[in-house]
Structures are given as C-alpha cells and as structure tokens.
Scaffold this motif. Structure first.
Motif: not given
Length: 228
Positions: A28-29, A36-39, A53-54, A59-60
């Motif tokens: 994720v990092r 920037p947008n990761v769910v 991840a959070e 977003v989780v």
C-alpha cells in the motif's frame, strides 16, 4: 512529501486481501506514492493485515467471512463506484507481485488510445518467467477463454487490469473463486468495449508462490473455468 502525479487522482486501486499481514503495508505504501487512492477489501482475514493496510493509508472495507477473490473485487468496485471523482479502477494484488510502473504504462496507453479496458499480459515480453508447465496451463486457459468469450487476449488470467468507470459500472461478478477472472473477461467481451493489452512484469517470489501463485493454483483456475 507525496510524489503523487495529479494525473492519477482519478484512479482507484482495488486490492483484495486475505492474510497478507507481512507484506500488505509495504504494498500500500509503495502504491500510494503514485496512486493516492487505494481501497483494500479484507476478505475475512485471520491476521492483522487490514490494520496494516489502514495504517499505510488505504481505505479498508471488511468482509466478516472469507468469500473469495471475486467477491472481494466486486466489493471494491462497488466502493470505487461510490466515489464521484473515480474515472479508473485498477485490480491490484496484495502480495507484492504487481508493479506500479506497469499501471502507469497501462494508464498512459488507455488515455493515448482511448481504451476503456487494458489487460496486463505476462506474455508480451520476456520479463515474467513462469515455469514451462505453468505457462502451458495458462496458455490453455487463455485459449479456452478466448473461444468462449469472443475476446482475443494473450493472458486472460492476469490479475492486473485497468478499467474505465463506464465499464466498472456495468460489471457484476458472481463467481467468487478463481473463475471470476474468466467471468470478468466474458462480461467485458459482451459489452463490446475498446480494450487492449499491455506488457507487465509479475514477480514470482517464494512468498507469492506460497500464497497461491503455484502451478497447482493455475490448474485449479483451469478446472474452475471449465466446470463453472
């Protein structure tokens, strides 16, 4: 300081997650430096991967029980569709085998050629090195998928895909397990959309192999594909 390109602000990475606590934070990092947008959809994990991840900025969304990768992708699509600014979705694995640089190439190709979907392919260059037997199984699955869906792909079961919003809004995955990949191709094929392929480098590490990238997993994909 973020190095994110503003041209990626309308892209959402959808990452299915199941028991990847040791790597998901880094995945994720690394992704968020560019996108920037990761769910992350935690599919009933028994570890603390969702928390990692959070903490890394994703977003989780959590499934209370394990439903399968297809269900996790569908949940991620539904979340991304709820974001008005979303124009693109990328399906991205949680185990570190996908490369952010490949996503940038796919996005550039889609925008330059006005494509609605770009599929990643392991077989358009020689960077990815699956075993000969695994390559044979994957090629067989591709041939079957092309024959039954009307598409013409070189790699139908690659998890790295770029999909435009107007296509994402019409996708409804019902196959929860590995057959979801063929179902996704089939649905896209029936939409008569503009699609293409882009070469990608899949990293087959000892870790990713132990988490489901083995030859046996490829055989399971082929079996589920024929029996679904």
């Amino acid at each position: 300081m973020s190095t994110t390109d503003p041209a990626t602000d309308d892209v959402w990475l959808v990452v299915p997650l199941f028991n990847e606590e040791t790597v998901i934070g880094d995945v994720v990092r690394d992704a968020r430096r560019t996108f920037p947008n990761v769910v992350v959809v935690d599919d009933g994990s028994s570890d603390r991967g969702a928390d990692a991840a959070e903490a890394a900025g994703a977003v989780v969304v959590r499934h209370p029980v394990n439903l399968g990768q297809g269900a996790a992708l569908q949940t991620g699509f539904e979340y991304a569709r709820s974001v008005p600014s979303m124009q693109w979705v990328v399906t991205f694995d949680s185990d570190g085998q996908h490369q952010v640089s490949d996503v940038l190439e796919m996005l550039a190709k889609a925008r330059a050629e006005d494509l609605q979907v770009v599929f990643g392919s392991r077989f358009l260059d020689d960077r990815t090195t699956p075993s000969l037997l695994k390559k044979l199984v994957l090629r067989t699955a591709v041939g079957y998928t092309n024959m039954t869906t009307g598409t013409r792909l070189t790699d139908a079961h690659n998890g790295l895909r770029l999909i435009r919003r107007d296509v994402v809004e019409r996708i409804d995955i019902t196959q929860n397990r590995m057959a979801h990949a063929s179902e996704l191709v089939e649905q896209i094929g029936k939409m008569d959309v503009r699609y293409g392929e882009s070469p990608v480098h899949i990293l087959y590490t000892d870790y990713s192999t132990s988490k489901g990238q083995s030859l046996w997993n490829s055989v399971n994909i082929l079996v589920e594909l024929i029996l679904r």
